[in-house]
Design a protein around this motif. Structure first.
Motif, short mmCIF file in Angstrom:
data_model
loop_
_atom_site.label_atom_id
_atom_site.label_comp_id
_atom_site.label_asym_id
_atom_site.label_seq_id
_atom_site.Cartn_x
_atom_site.Cartn_y
_atom_site.Cartn_z
N ALA A 53 48.04 50.84 55.23
CA ALA A 53 46.74 51.46 55.29
C ALA A 53 46.53 52.15 56.52
O ALA A 53 46.93 51.34 57.62
N GLN A 54 45.94 53.44 56.53
CA GLN A 54 45.61 53.99 57.84
C GLN A 54 44.07 54.16 57.55
O GLN A 54 43.55 54.77 56.84
N ILE A 55 43.20 53.43 58.63
CA ILE A 55 41.98 53.63 58.45
C ILE A 55 41.23 54.13 60.04
O ILE A 55 41.65 53.75 61.12
N ARG A 56 40.33 55.25 59.56
CA ARG A 56 39.77 55.75 60.81
C ARG A 56 38.03 55.45 60.74
O ARG A 56 37.78 55.94 59.39
N PHE A 57 37.31 54.64 61.09
CA PHE A 57 36.18 54.09 60.77
C PHE A 57 35.16 53.72 61.85
O PHE A 57 35.45 52.95 62.82
N ASP A 58 34.17 54.38 62.07
CA ASP A 58 32.94 53.96 63.06
C ASP A 58 31.72 54.29 62.39
O ASP A 58 31.43 55.51 61.72
N PRO A 59 31.02 53.27 61.98
CA PRO A 59 29.76 53.35 61.22
C PRO A 59 28.81 54.43 62.01
O PRO A 59 27.57 54.59 61.31
N GLU A 60 28.91 54.65 63.16
CA GLU A 60 28.03 55.68 63.88
C GLU A 60 28.54 57.00 63.54
O GLU A 60 27.90 57.84 63.92
N ASN A 61 29.68 57.33 63.08
CA ASN A 61 30.19 58.55 62.86
C ASN A 61 31.03 58.54 61.45
O ASN A 61 32.26 58.82 61.51
N LEU A 62 30.29 58.55 60.41
CA LEU A 62 30.82 58.50 59.29
C LEU A 62 31.57 59.82 58.77
O LEU A 62 32.42 59.87 58.07
N ALA A 63 31.18 60.82 59.49
CA ALA A 63 31.51 62.27 59.20
C ALA A 63 33.17 62.41 59.52
O ALA A 63 33.83 63.18 58.93
N ASP A 64 33.62 61.54 60.59
CA ASP A 64 34.95 61.58 61.06
C ASP A 64 35.81 60.50 60.33
O ASP A 64 36.92 60.48 60.70
N ALA A 65 35.28 59.54 59.41
CA ALA A 65 35.79 58.47 58.90
C ALA A 65 37.10 58.92 57.89
O ALA A 65 36.78 59.90 57.09
N ARG A 66 38.01 58.18 57.90
CA ARG A 66 39.13 58.55 56.82
C ARG A 66 39.85 57.30 56.40
O ARG A 66 40.44 56.45 57.01
N ILE A 67 40.14 57.19 55.21
CA ILE A 67 40.85 55.88 54.63
C ILE A 67 41.99 56.67 53.93
O ILE A 67 41.90 57.24 52.99
N ALA A 68 43.36 56.05 54.14
CA ALA A 68 44.40 56.41 53.46
C ALA A 68 45.08 55.08 53.02
O ALA A 68 45.73 54.51 53.98
N VAL A 69 45.53 55.03 51.87
CA VAL A 69 46.23 53.81 51.51
C VAL A 69 47.52 54.10 50.42
O VAL A 69 47.44 55.17 49.48
N ASP A 70 48.82 53.59 50.66
CA ASP A 70 50.14 53.85 50.27
C ASP A 70 50.38 52.43 49.52
O ASP A 70 50.63 51.47 50.43
N VAL A 71 50.69 52.59 48.05
CA VAL A 71 51.15 51.12 47.66
C VAL A 71 52.36 51.50 46.94
O VAL A 71 52.54 52.67 46.13
N ASP A 72 53.29 50.48 47.20
CA ASP A 72 54.40 50.42 46.33
C ASP A 72 54.27 49.66 45.10
O ASP A 72 53.87 48.61 44.98
N LEU A 73 54.29 50.36 44.01
CA LEU A 73 53.88 49.89 42.63
C LEU A 73 54.68 48.92 42.07
O LEU A 73 54.44 48.01 41.30
N ALA A 74 55.89 48.95 42.70
CA ALA A 74 57.18 48.19 42.08
C ALA A 74 56.96 46.43 42.69
O ALA A 74 57.58 45.68 42.19
N SER A 75 56.18 46.35 43.46
CA SER A 75 55.57 45.24 44.19
C SER A 75 54.48 44.53 43.46
O SER A 75 53.89 43.34 44.04
#
Length: 419
Positions: A286-308
């Motif tokens: 997971a790559q997380i960019r989060f600031d509750p005071e600046n939600l416009a710049d927030a970004r969440i990216a999750v990569d899942v290995d389905l075989a796991s």
């Protein structure tokens, strides 16, 4: 035809071994068959049916081998005459019909079921479906039921005839016993083994012999050590700040909106035949960019290995990875990328796109976050339509056994990165 001079006094050792192996398997199968419907639905019943199918295919293969030996090897002369000889021949013939026909009809049932469950012999070897159309399902069901009820009648006749011969003190029963053994002792051992097989099927640990009583083994959660490769290599910025770090550096790090995942769990949940099933993914990043005071710049990216994916049942997990579900051979990973993070009551929502099984669809995550300095804990959930991502094709498109909505849940511990 075998000449009188070539007629043996006893059955061949291989025929004797197959006879008793099949007898034990038949008694166990019969007992388990009567018990199947009373086993609670869910993982335990799934395992019981796998055991039932394993026994059936084993009986089929052993019976075919026994039949081949019957024609290939000389056997003792038939005993009796008239009606008794006719009854003995009919009983033996019907036994072969049941020993071969019942597994074949059961195999046809599994192969033509609207929802095809995989068959894993002894939990290891996959067994294919027969190339039959749905029209064969009802005849197979009738045949399986008739043959299933015929089996106990044949067993009663066979055991009764064997005991009658024993009381007559003739040599008929001894011909099917291992050579050199006392007949009474051999009968006692056989009785104990058959009674044990019946107990295993009716009241014993079968199908618990598979993987413990209710497949309650815990779902493995990714630990810090086990999932370092799944946490974006933990990134060098995830290291603890040294005691020598300056106050200004700490203050600067505290302002960073980027977070390094330190551990957590990514799970899923659904139902099968009314029983809850839960699983989790062992490898994900997971790559997380989060600031509750600046939600416009927030970004969440999750990569899942389905075989796991793991649900505590190896047969089910293998089926989930197959072409009818995750299809990991063609699409091994699922990816979610947010496009907007918004405040929603006491928590937040992340709207974005989920790519799964070759399909990209909008998805929304709901989550809460607790931030304490440079540490944060987040947890949330989502509800996805499996059919929208072609998860569950062919017979699995029906929602009476597995609903369309699948739950996703997650909890994450993270540390703020230094800028």
């Amino acid at each position: 035809m075998t000449s009188p001079a070539e007629t043996p006094a006893r059955y061949h050792r291989a025929a004797i071994a197959l006879h008793w192996l099949i007898a034990l398997a038949l008694v166990l199968q019969l007992a388990l068959g009567f018990r199947l419907e009373s086993i609670p639905r869910g993982t335990l019943q799934f395992d019981a049916f796998q055991w039932h199918k394993t026994l059936g295919i084993s009986i089929l293969l052993l019976s075919l081998a026994r039949l081949a030996l019957r024609f290939a090897l000389p056997r003792p002369a038939e005993v009796g005459s008239g009606l008794s000889l006719l009854a003995a021949r009919a009983t033996h013939a019907l036994f072969y019909v049941v020993m071969i026909g019942a597994p074949l009809s059961g195999w046809a049932l599994v192969s033509t079921a609207r929802i095809k469950l995989p068959t894993m012999l002894f939990g290891v070897a996959p067994w294919p479906h027969l190339p039959l159309g749905p029209g064969a399902h009802e005849p197979a069901e009738v045949a399986h039921a008739v043959l299933g009820w015929l089996l106990p009648a044949l067993i009663a006749l066979h055991v009764g005839a064997a005991l009658w011969h024993h009381l007559q003190k003739d040599e008929v029963l001894a011909r099917m016993m291992p050579a050199g053994r006392n007949l009474n002792a051999a009968l006692g051992i056989a009785g104990v083994l058959l009674a044990g097989a019946a107990w295993l099927g009716f009241a014993g640990p079968v199908p618990n012999l598979w993987r413990s009583a209710a497949s309650t083994e815990p779902v493995e959660e990714p630990s810090q050590a086990a999932s370092e490769d799944a946490i974006a290599a933990t990134e060098s910025a995830a290291a603890e700040p040294s005691a020598a770090a300056s106050d200004s550096a700490d203050a600067k790090a505290a302002l960073s909106p980027d977070w390094a995942v330190q551990g957590g769990k990514l799970g899923w949940s659904t139902n099968w035949s009314g029983s809850a099933i839960q699983g989790s993914f062992k490898r994900w990043t997971a790559q997380i960019r989060f600031d509750p005071e600046n939600l416009a710049d927030a970004r969440i990216a999750v990569d899942v290995d389905l075989a796991s994916s793991s649900s505590g049942d190896s047969s089910r997990d293998e089926s989930i990875q197959g072409a009818q579900f995750f299809n990991t051979a063609a699409h091994p990973r699922a990816k979610f990328v947010s496009s907007k993070v918004s405040k929603a009551g006491a928590g937040y929502t992340a709207d974005g796109t989920l790519a799964l099984n070759g399909v990209s669809r909008p998805a929304r995550l709901r989550f809460t976050v607790k931030i304490d300095g440079d540490r944060a804990v987040a947890s949330g959930n989502a509800s996805l339509s499996r059919l929208a991502f072609n998860v569950g094709t062919d017979e699995w498109q029906a929602t009476d056994q597995i609903p369309d909505a699948v739950g996703v849940n997650f909890s994450v511990q993270a540390k703020r990165k230094a800028e």
